[in-house]
Write a protein that holds these residues in place. Sequence first.
Motif, PDB file in Angstrom:
ATOM      1  N   CYS A   1       0.831  -1.195   0.000  1.00 38.93           N
ATOM      2  CA  CYS A   1       0.000   0.000   0.000  1.00 38.93           C
ATOM      3  C   CYS A   1       0.873   1.255   0.000  1.00 38.93           C
ATOM      4  O   CYS A   1       2.088   1.175   0.144  1.00 38.93           O
ATOM      5  N   ASP A   2       0.232   2.384  -0.144  1.00 38.16           N
ATOM      6  CA  ASP A   2       0.947   3.659  -0.170  1.00 38.16           C
ATOM      7  C   ASP A   2       0.354   4.586   0.891  1.00 38.16           C
ATOM      8  O   ASP A   2      -0.001   5.723   0.613  1.00 38.16           O
ATOM      9  N   LEU A   3       0.236   4.068   2.118  1.00 36.75           N
ATOM     10  CA  LEU A   3      -0.376   4.807   3.207  1.00 36.75           C
ATOM     11  C   LEU A   3       0.672   5.269   4.218  1.00 36.75           C
ATOM     12  O   LEU A   3       1.657   4.568   4.455  1.00 36.75           O
ATOM     13  N   PRO A   4       0.453   6.420   4.846  1.00 42.76           N
ATOM     14  CA  PRO A   4       1.261   6.758   6.013  1.00 42.76           C
ATOM     15  C   PRO A   4       0.800   5.915   7.202  1.00 42.76           C
ATOM     16  O   PRO A   4      -0.357   6.013   7.621  1.00 42.76           O
ATOM     17  N   ILE A   5       1.690   5.063   7.702  1.00 41.35           N
ATOM     18  CA  ILE A   5       1.349   4.166   8.808  1.00 41.35           C
ATOM     19  C   ILE A   5       2.340   4.365   9.948  1.00 41.35           C
ATOM     20  O   ILE A   5       3.551   4.345   9.739  1.00 41.35           O
ATOM     21  N   CYS A   6       1.799   4.547  11.124  1.00 41.10           N
ATOM     22  CA  CYS A   6       2.599   4.640  12.346  1.00 41.10           C
ATOM     23  C   CYS A   6       2.360   3.381  13.172  1.00 41.10           C
ATOM     24  O   CYS A   6       1.222   2.923  13.297  1.00 41.10           O
ATOM     25  N   VAL A   7       3.419   2.792  13.719  1.00 41.13           N
ATOM     26  CA  VAL A   7       3.273   1.670  14.641  1.00 41.13           C
ATOM     27  C   VAL A   7       3.542   2.189  16.055  1.00 41.13           C
ATOM     28  O   VAL A   7       4.591   2.760  16.338  1.00 41.13           O
ATOM     29  N   HIS A   8       2.568   1.962  16.919  1.00 44.12           N
ATOM     30  CA  HIS A   8       2.545   2.599  18.237  1.00 44.12           C
ATOM     31  C   HIS A   8       2.412   1.544  19.336  1.00 44.12           C
ATOM     32  O   HIS A   8       1.591   0.628  19.235  1.00 44.12           O
ATOM     33  N   LEU A   9       3.202   1.686  20.385  1.00 51.68           N
ATOM     34  CA  LEU A   9       3.037   0.854  21.579  1.00 51.68           C
ATOM     35  C   LEU A   9       1.904   1.416  22.416  1.00 51.68           C
ATOM     36  O   LEU A   9       1.939   2.575  22.836  1.00 51.68           O
ATOM     37  N   ASP A  10       0.896   0.598  22.677  1.00 48.55           N
ATOM     38  CA  ASP A  10      -0.254   1.019  23.462  1.00 48.55           C
ATOM     39  C   ASP A  10      -0.048   0.601  24.922  1.00 48.55           C
ATOM     40  O   ASP A  10       0.216  -0.573  25.212  1.00 48.55           O
ATOM     41  N   HIS A  11      -0.160   1.533  25.834  1.00 49.67           N
ATOM     42  CA  HIS A  11      -0.065   1.271  27.278  1.00 49.67           C
ATOM     43  C   HIS A  11       1.235   0.568  27.679  1.00 49.67           C
ATOM     44  O   HIS A  11       1.222  -0.517  28.256  1.00 49.67           O
ATOM     45  N   GLY A  12       2.351   1.207  27.368  1.00 50.63           N
ATOM     46  CA  GLY A  12       3.622   0.697  27.861  1.00 50.63           C
ATOM     47  C   GLY A  12       3.690   0.829  29.383  1.00 50.63           C
ATOM     48  O   GLY A  12       3.467   1.913  29.925  1.00 50.63           O
ATOM     49  N   ALA A  13       4.012  -0.263  30.047  1.00 52.39           N
ATOM     50  CA  ALA A  13       3.949  -0.282  31.512  1.00 52.39           C
ATOM     51  C   ALA A  13       5.174   0.326  32.175  1.00 52.39           C
ATOM     52  O   ALA A  13       5.098   0.803  33.303  1.00 52.39           O
ATOM     53  N   ASP A  14       6.308   0.294  31.480  1.00 49.79           N
ATOM     54  CA  ASP A  14       7.541   0.760  32.121  1.00 49.79           C
ATOM     55  C   ASP A  14       8.543   1.204  31.045  1.00 49.79           C
ATOM     56  O   ASP A  14       8.284   1.095  29.849  1.00 49.79           O
ATOM     57  N   PHE A  15       9.666   1.707  31.503  1.00 45.72           N
ATOM     58  CA  PHE A  15      10.692   2.196  30.583  1.00 45.72           C
ATOM     59  C   PHE A  15      11.204   1.074  29.681  1.00 45.72           C
ATOM     60  O   PHE A  15      11.456   1.288  28.491  1.00 45.72           O
ATOM     61  N   GLU A  16      11.353  -0.119  30.241  1.00 44.86           N
ATOM     62  CA  GLU A  16      11.976  -1.228  29.501  1.00 44.86           C
ATOM     63  C   GLU A  16      11.168  -1.623  28.272  1.00 44.86           C
ATOM     64  O   GLU A  16      11.730  -1.844  27.195  1.00 44.86           O
ATOM     65  N   ILE A  17       9.842  -1.736  28.419  1.00 49.21           N
ATOM     66  CA  ILE A  17       9.037  -2.133  27.258  1.00 49.21           C
ATOM     67  C   ILE A  17       9.046  -1.025  26.208  1.00 49.21           C
ATOM     68  O   ILE A  17       9.095  -1.299  25.000  1.00 49.21           O
ATOM     69  N   CYS A  18       9.042   0.231  26.650  1.00 55.28           N
ATOM     70  CA  CYS A  18       9.131   1.342  25.691  1.00 55.28           C
ATOM     71  C   CYS A  18      10.458   1.296  24.942  1.00 55.28           C
ATOM     72  O   CYS A  18      10.511   1.467  23.722  1.00 55.28           O
ATOM     73  N   LYS A  19      11.540   1.042  25.661  1.00 52.86           N
ATOM     74  CA  LYS A  19      12.864   0.956  25.043  1.00 52.86           C
ATOM     75  C   LYS A  19      12.919  -0.186  24.032  1.00 52.86           C
ATOM     76  O   LYS A  19      13.436  -0.015  22.914  1.00 52.86           O
ATOM     77  N   ASP A  20      12.368  -1.344  24.394  1.00 55.32           N
ATOM     78  CA  ASP A  20      12.358  -2.489  23.485  1.00 55.32           C
ATOM     79  C   ASP A  20      11.628  -2.156  22.183  1.00 55.32           C
ATOM     80  O   ASP A  20      12.064  -2.532  21.089  1.00 55.32           O
ATOM     81  N   CYS A  21      10.504  -1.458  22.308  1.00 58.40           N
ATOM     82  CA  CYS A  21       9.720  -1.116  21.122  1.00 58.40           C
ATOM     83  C   CYS A  21      10.417  -0.048  20.279  1.00 58.40           C
ATOM     84  O   CYS A  21      10.414  -0.127  19.046  1.00 58.40           O
ATOM     85  N   ILE A  22      11.009   0.925  20.938  1.00 55.10           N
ATOM     86  CA  ILE A  22      11.765   1.953  20.207  1.00 55.10           C
ATOM     87  C   ILE A  22      12.914   1.306  19.448  1.00 55.10           C
ATOM     88  O   ILE A  22      13.116   1.554  18.256  1.00 55.10           O
ATOM     89  N   ASP A  23      13.659   0.441  20.137  1.00 56.50           N
ATOM     90  CA  ASP A  23      14.780  -0.249  19.497  1.00 56.50           C
ATOM     91  C   ASP A  23      14.307  -1.219  18.413  1.00 56.50           C
ATOM     92  O   ASP A  23      15.060  -1.542  17.485  1.00 56.50           O
ATOM     93  N   GLY A  24      13.035  -1.668  18.523  1.00 58.61           N
ATOM     94  CA  GLY A  24      12.491  -2.625  17.556  1.00 58.61           C
ATOM     95  C   GLY A  24      11.829  -1.995  16.354  1.00 58.61           C
ATOM     96  O   GLY A  24      11.239  -2.697  15.529  1.00 58.61           O
ATOM     97  N   GLY A  25      11.894  -0.658  16.250  1.00 58.92           N
ATOM     98  CA  GLY A  25      11.397  -0.010  15.045  1.00 58.92           C
ATOM     99  C   GLY A  25      10.068   0.700  15.165  1.00 58.92           C
ATOM    100  O   GLY A  25       9.567   1.259  14.176  1.00 58.92           O
ATOM    101  N   PHE A  26       9.451   0.711  16.359  1.00 63.47           N
ATOM    102  CA  PHE A  26       8.203   1.457  16.527  1.00 63.47           C
ATOM    103  C   PHE A  26       8.487   2.946  16.313  1.00 63.47           C
ATOM    104  O   PHE A  26       9.552   3.450  16.687  1.00 63.47           O
ATOM    105  N   THR A  27       7.517   3.660  15.755  1.00 66.09           N
ATOM    106  CA  THR A  27       7.703   5.089  15.537  1.00 66.09           C
ATOM    107  C   THR A  27       6.990   5.931  16.593  1.00 66.09           C
ATOM    108  O   THR A  27       7.086   7.161  16.574  1.00 66.09           O
TER     109      THR A  27
END
Length: 307
Positions: free
Chosen positions: A73-99
């Motif tokens: 497709c040719d859509l603007p798509i953002c991948v978002h972590l919903d309800h990150g519980a702590d710094f570690e899960i946010c870091k994992d998602c950031i490092d894993g390519g989430f925008t």
Amino acid sequence: MALTGPKEMFEKAYAGGYAIGAFNVNNMEIIQGIVAAAEEEKAPLVLQVSAGARKYARQIYIMKLVEAALQECDLPICVHLDHGADFEICKDCIDGGFTSVMIDGSHLPFEENIALTKKVVEYAHDKGVWVEAELGRLAGIEEHVVSEKNIYTDPDQAVEFVERTGCDSLAIAIGTSHGAYKFKGEARLDFERLETITNMMKGYPLVLHGSSSVPQEFVEMANSYGGEIPGAKGVPEDLLRRAAKFGVCKINIDTDIRLAMTAVIRKTLKENPSEFDPRKYLGPARQAVKDMVQHKIKNVLGCSNAI
């Protein structure tokens, strides 16, 4: 096409008085249904991944499915972590390519929420990733947060919170709630509070969680084919459309997708009891997701033709 962050899509949404749909994803059929709907409506997308989805499908599988969607497709798509519980899960998602990531410190005391959010913001911004935070608390159950009642967002605290943390968007509590059982009496959102917050934070993107409308036709369909979902009641769609006029740039929708899928699967299997090919019931379920999301984009969020 590469993943995008929310910045440009939220700026356009704010200026245009509409909201971007943030739809939770758990498997291939859900992703395909959402993307197909957005393609037809020419709408930007936020695909949300919860901690439960990461555990169920595993992050690498979800990201590869999104990668496949981007190739088709040719859509603007953002991948978002919903309800990150702590710094570690946010870091994992950031490092894993989430925008985009959400750090949910809404259950913490005000100062602790600020400290946690600020820590995530500093790491995310260094990587060019958007951060959503939450102030106030929604009733219901969502991942690690359980609340029996709403704690509405204080406008003065919202201003201070954003200034001190540097978060890019803020999820506020004005009467929505998580799950399929949002209201016992008349549905009501605190638009006076929303308008106050918007006026105090001009141009700043707000977020509504717990915003499924729980369409009764799907509740009735599920129940008529063996389900037990009594008394489920969501946020009326006209209230959500109104919220988008007051700086709400992102509206989260999950329960409605689950209901549509489950109701159609129940119906398909009940009407075809000898069927055991997953494609024969997951195919109609995928179409139900597409139809639901297309309706939300066109008639509730107002973001058709917003690319």
